[in-house]
Each structure stands twice: as C-alpha cells, then as structure tokens.
Scaffold this motif. Structure first.
Motif, PDB file in Angstrom:
ATOM      1  N   VAL A 400       0.850  -1.120  -0.016  1.00 20.34           N
ATOM      2  CA  VAL A 400       0.121   0.063  -0.250  1.00 20.34           C
ATOM      3  C   VAL A 400       1.061   1.130  -0.005  1.00 20.34           C
ATOM      4  O   VAL A 400       1.787   1.276   0.783  1.00 20.34           O
ATOM      5  CB  VAL A 400      -1.023  -0.031   1.065  1.00 20.34           C
ATOM      6  CG1 VAL A 400      -0.160   0.003   2.637  1.00 20.34           C
ATOM      7  CG2 VAL A 400      -1.717   1.413   1.121  1.00 20.34           C
ATOM      8  N   ASP A 401       0.783   1.910  -0.999  1.00 19.36           N
ATOM      9  CA  ASP A 401       1.584   3.405  -0.952  1.00 19.36           C
ATOM     10  C   ASP A 401       3.083   3.305  -0.795  1.00 19.36           C
ATOM     11  O   ASP A 401       3.504   3.826  -0.286  1.00 19.36           O
ATOM     12  CB  ASP A 401       0.956   4.170  -0.141  1.00 19.36           C
ATOM     13  CG  ASP A 401      -0.499   4.542  -0.247  1.00 19.36           C
ATOM     14  OD1 ASP A 401      -0.820   4.807  -1.398  1.00 19.36           O
ATOM     15  OD2 ASP A 401      -1.397   4.884   0.806  1.00 19.36           O
ATOM     16  N   SER A 412      -4.968   2.549   4.712  1.00 20.05           N
ATOM     17  CA  SER A 412      -3.660   2.792   4.384  1.00 20.05           C
ATOM     18  C   SER A 412      -3.118   4.008   5.570  1.00 20.05           C
ATOM     19  O   SER A 412      -3.662   4.935   5.700  1.00 20.05           O
ATOM     20  CB  SER A 412      -3.615   3.459   2.982  1.00 20.05           C
ATOM     21  OG  SER A 412      -2.212   3.831   2.805  1.00 20.05           O
ATOM     22  N   SER A 415      -2.089   7.246   2.956  1.00 25.91           N
ATOM     23  CA  SER A 415      -3.147   8.300   2.563  1.00 25.91           C
ATOM     24  C   SER A 415      -4.352   8.164   2.967  1.00 25.91           C
ATOM     25  O   SER A 415      -5.235   9.111   3.031  1.00 25.91           O
ATOM     26  CB  SER A 415      -3.352   7.765   1.210  1.00 25.91           C
ATOM     27  OG  SER A 415      -3.654   6.468   1.004  1.00 25.91           O
ATOM     28  N   ALA A 420      -7.005  -0.078   0.309  1.00 25.90           N
ATOM     29  CA  ALA A 420      -6.100   0.407  -0.634  1.00 25.90           C
ATOM     30  C   ALA A 420      -4.953  -0.564  -0.621  1.00 25.90           C
ATOM     31  O   ALA A 420      -4.117  -0.806  -1.504  1.00 25.90           O
ATOM     32  CB  ALA A 420      -5.208   1.795  -0.221  1.00 25.90           C
ATOM     33  N   PHE A 421      -4.760  -1.713   0.294  1.00 28.53           N
ATOM     34  CA  PHE A 421      -3.909  -2.980   0.391  1.00 28.53           C
ATOM     35  C   PHE A 421      -4.042  -3.895  -1.023  1.00 28.53           C
ATOM     36  O   PHE A 421      -5.545  -4.132  -1.036  1.00 28.53           O
ATOM     37  CB  PHE A 421      -3.907  -3.544   1.475  1.00 28.53           C
ATOM     38  CG  PHE A 421      -3.302  -2.998   2.679  1.00 28.53           C
ATOM     39  CD1 PHE A 421      -1.925  -3.393   2.970  1.00 28.53           C
ATOM     40  CD2 PHE A 421      -3.761  -2.031   3.410  1.00 28.53           C
ATOM     41  CE1 PHE A 421      -1.034  -2.896   3.896  1.00 28.53           C
ATOM     42  CE2 PHE A 421      -3.092  -1.340   4.510  1.00 28.53           C
ATOM     43  CZ  PHE A 421      -1.896  -1.856   4.657  1.00 28.53           C
TER      44      PHE A 421
END
Length: 521
Positions: A400-401, A412, A415, A420-421
């Motif tokens: 993530v990110d 996340s 963010s 988001a993972f």
C-alpha cells in the motif's frame, strides 16, 4: 419588457379612444365664473390628456428634487461597492497565484471599500493572504471568525481542519471534521475524514454509518462504496473474531457477497467456522475464494484446518486444494510444503520445481533449499539455492502506497484510503526465468549416494554404474564432467565444502576424462 408592453397598451388605448371620439363628434359647453366656454369633444379630450401628462411631469420633477440626495448617495455607494468587488476579485486571484504582496494590498483595499458584514469573502481573502505570508495564527483567527457566520461556517471549518492537518494535530482535525459532518453530512471532505478517523480508531460501527450516509446523500465522489463497505465489514469481523465468532462470521460472509475475491474476509469466515468445528463449511468458503484468487494464506488455513491431522492428511488436503486450480504456483508450493512435512522429498521436489518453472520467486527457491537440507543435508546445494533466491523476484505481499506489510489492514497508514492494500510483488525484475535466476552461478554438485543406496541398487539388479565420459549436449553451454562411482568402489560421504573450493582432486584420476554435469533444470 413588461414596461414596454405597458406603454404600448396605453398608447393603443389612447389612439382607440381618440378614434372613437372622432367618429362621434359633439360640442361641450362650460359655464364657469359667468364665462361660457364652448369647444368640441375632441379638443376637450385632448386638453384632459395634456393636463394629466402635465401633472405627471410636475410630480416626477418634485420627486426627483426631493430624492436627489439619496440618489446621489446611492450612486456613490454603488460605485464604491463595485470598486471593492473589483479589489476582492483581484485579491482572490492574487492569493490563488501565490502573490502575497498583491493579495495583502487588495485585502486592505477591499476592507476599506466593503464591510465584512456585507461580504464574507473578505475573511477568506484575508485568511488566504495570511497563509501565503506564513501567519498561520492569523489565518486560524480568520477561519474561527468565519465559523460564527452561518454563511461561511462550513468554509471556516474546512480551513481549520486543513490547518490542524498541517500542524499534525489529528485530534483537532477530527473535531473540526466531526462538527462539519454534524452540520452538513453531505460534505465529502468532512465525511471522508471522519470515516478515516473512525476506521483508524476501530469504531467500525460509526464508520459504516457514515458510509451509509454518504451513499444516501450521493456524496461518494464516484468511489466504489461496495468495496469500502466490504473492507469495513472485514475489519469489524477481524475485531470480533475472538470475542464473538458468530458475529464475525456473519460480517465476513456479508463482505464476501460484496467483494467475492476478498481474501481476508474468507480467512476470517473460515476461522470462525473452524472454531465451531464445522470443517465442511469453512473449507467451502476457502475453496470458493481460492478459485478466484489463490493465496498462500488461504492454503495455510485450508491445509491446517484440523489441528489433529497428520502430515499425510495435510498433504491430501493440499492436493485437494491444488486440484481446484491446476498448475497454479501457489497451489504447487502448498503441496510441496505439505510433502516436505510428510518427508516425501521426491514429491516435494517435483512440486517445488514445477512451481519454480511457472513463477520463479524467492520463496520457492528457499523451499527447495529446505527440501535439500532435509533430504541430503548437502550444504553446497543449499547455498546454491540460497544464492539464486537472493537474485529472484520477491514473493508477493500486502502493498500500500509503497509500503510492505506483513498483514492486511483496512486503511492505508499513508493516505488513509479504504481498501488500498493489494497483494502483489514489492517490485519486479522483468520476466524472470529459471535460467536467469541460475545464470553465472556454479551448478550444484551431484547428490551424494550413501553406501546403503549402492547396496539397494545391487539388490535390485540395477545396472552397475560405469566410469564414462559424456559429451556435452549441443547448445547446453556446459563443459564440466562428473564421475560415476564403480560397483566395487566405496562411497565416501560428502560433508560439504565451500562453494568456491572444488576440493583436492585425486592424482590417480587426473588424466581420466570427466563427465558433463547435468543441469538442475
């Protein structure tokens, strides 16, 4: 337009009236103060109309003189207001462009021309000018003043929220976002911020309620709310798994309905079923998601569903899972690990090499090293696989990110985005192949045969090994040779040596030709 039509109707009425009188001539006699006045009806009507027009003109003139001071004041006030709005517009444009001196100048001019009570945007211009100048305290004061005005309350709360985020005051930022949601639930930024804070705090009930309000007010901004709801349900299920497995199972199953390939939800649902000793339903959930998204965690939970199973039972379950998705590297690796636990080295090696052929990864090479360590203990071959693993692409993980996490999380940490993972490799090295992984590395020495193994071969009437020289195959690129032990030779166990030390060559066999070593793959 209405006034023009009114004038047209009046003129048309007068014309019709005079036309009607012209068609009906007559005389009018007026006796007033012993005076006799005679005139035609048409002239009398014209005099009446002229008299009315004169009276209206006089009334307009008197009214104009009477209201001239107020009109003059209104004219100058309107001119001043126009200049103020022009300065306000110029100041906002300058603030947006980052021109602090001009923005401050226009803010001062605007305040001198327009009252802040009449135009709340003056506070916004002053706050923006303060931010550009670096006066954050002054900007916060302006935003706080804006929260007292109902027209600018939402704008002031957003400004205070952004300032709190900039200063790293998460509690203050959450406070302002919560106030904005209470007054205006339709604000996307406020609801999204509160959703993030509630999720981070583990208050999934409140987060789900906010998400439902976003969907009802159509303020989601095009986001996949079904996926976000599934993520929140999965997170709540994980939090309830130890205290209330039944409720956790219901949340996880509902999340799977919204997102059928959500691996963490399947794992939680299966664990809840297994805790109730319901192996069939738990396995069915894992098999359903496995067909969509083969995942190592699913394989681990599936194989070890029952704590009392033997190694062979776990191997059977791994083979059952691998049959649902044939030729999948994750399933092949799961069977290889189960076979290694069952001490079936030949099967473990076969499945691991098949997985390596389909998806060369670091973990599969490490698995081959474990198999070699457990089967032969040949440290040279083990180091060979470890060296290849260092150059192989890394195994997939939760990313993530740009961050790599050992476990899945709903939010996340960078963010604050929900869901988001993703499960993927941290980085790629192109289309890696087995040959690429093993190039520039010395090939491993042949496996050492023990004395008992030679005796078994003799008992089975196996053809006796002969010392021979094998010519290299065309295009193989290999020129090394290896010697086969003769029937009556005594096999000396090999305890390993440094990979760069070939050992001491026997002088009696120095002149004998060497056999080409077969490639590993």
């Amino acid at each position: 337009m209405i006034r023009l039509l009114s004038y047209a109707v009046v003129v048309l009425g007068l014309a019709l009236g005079f036309s009607w009188l012209a068609d009906r001539p007559g005389q009018m006699t007026i006796l007033w103060q012993s005076q006799r006045i005679e005139m035609s009806l048409m002239v009398a009507a014209a005099l009446v109309v002229a008299l009315v027009g004169l009276l209206l003109f006089v009334w307009w003139l008197v009214r104009l003189v009477w209201t001239s001071p107020k009109a003059a004041s209104r004219y100058f006030r309107a001119r001043k207001r126009d200049r103020g709005y022009q300065a306000l517009s110029t100041g906002l444009i300058a603030a947006g462009a980052g021109n602090a001196p001009l923005a401050l100048k226009m803010a001062e001019r605007t305040r001198s021309l327009i009252s802040a009570d009449q135009e709340p945007l003056i506070h916004l211009l002053e706050a923006q000018a303060s931010l550009i100048k670096g006066d954050h305290d002054g900007a916060r004061q302006k935003f706080e003043a804006m929260t007292e005005d109902p027209e600018t309350r939402e704008l002031g709360l957003r400004g205070l929220f952004m300032e709190a985020k900039r200063a790293g005051a998460d509690e203050a930022a959450e406070h302002y976002a919560t106030q904005a949601v209470e007054r205006a639930p339709y604000l996307p930024w406020a609801s999204q911020a509160v959703l993030e804070y509630r999720t981070r705090a583990g208050d999934y009930d409140r987060a789900l309620d906010i998400l439902a309000k976003q969907r009802a007010s159509n303020s989601t901004g095009g986001r996949d709310t079904s996926r976000e709801k599934a993520v929140l349900l999965t997170a709540r299920a994980g939090a309830r798994l130890d205290s209330d497995p039944k409720a956790a199972r219901e949340d996880a199953l509902q999340a799977l309905k919204l997102s059928p390939a959500l691996v963490p939800a399947a794992v939680i649902a299966a664990k809840a079923w297994f805790r109730e000793d319901n192996l069939r339903r738990g396995s069915a959930v894992l098999e359903q998601v496995w067909k969509l998204e083969p995942h190592p965690e699913i394989a681990e939970i599936y194989v070890r569903a029952r704590s009392g199973d033997s190694a062979l039972d776990r191997l059977k379950r791994a083979e059952r899972l691998e049959s649902l998705k044939p030729d999948n590297p994750v399933g092949l690796a799961a069977v290889a690990r189960a076979a290694l636990d069952a001490r079936l080295f030949e099967k473990a090696r076969e499945k691991a090499e098949a997985a390596l052929t389909r998806d060369p990864r670091e973990g599969i090479l490490l698995l081959l090293a474990d198999i070699e360590e457990a089967e032969t203990g040949d440290q040279a071959r083990v180091r060979h696989y470890l060296s290849a693993a260092l150059r192989a692409p890394r195994d997939p993980a939760w990313i993530v990110d740009g961050l790599v996490s050992e476990r899945w999380q709903p939010l996340s940490p960078v963010s604050g985005e929900l869901g988001a993972f993703v499960w993927k490799a941290p980085y790629t090295q192109g289309d890696a192949t087995v040959a690429h992984l093993l190039e520039d590395l010395p090939p491993p020495p042949p496996p050492v045969q023990s004395q008992s193994h030679v005796e078994d071969m003799l008992e089975l009437d196996a053809p006796p090994p002969m010392t021979a020289t094998t010519s290299p195959q065309p295009g193989s690129g290999l020129t090394e040779t290896a010697e086969r032990p003769e029937r009556d030779a005594t096999v000396v166990p090999f305890f390993g040596h440094p990979p760069d030390d070939p050992g001491v060559r026997d002088s009696s066999k120095a002149a004998e030709p060497e056999k080409k070593r077969k490639p590993l793959f």
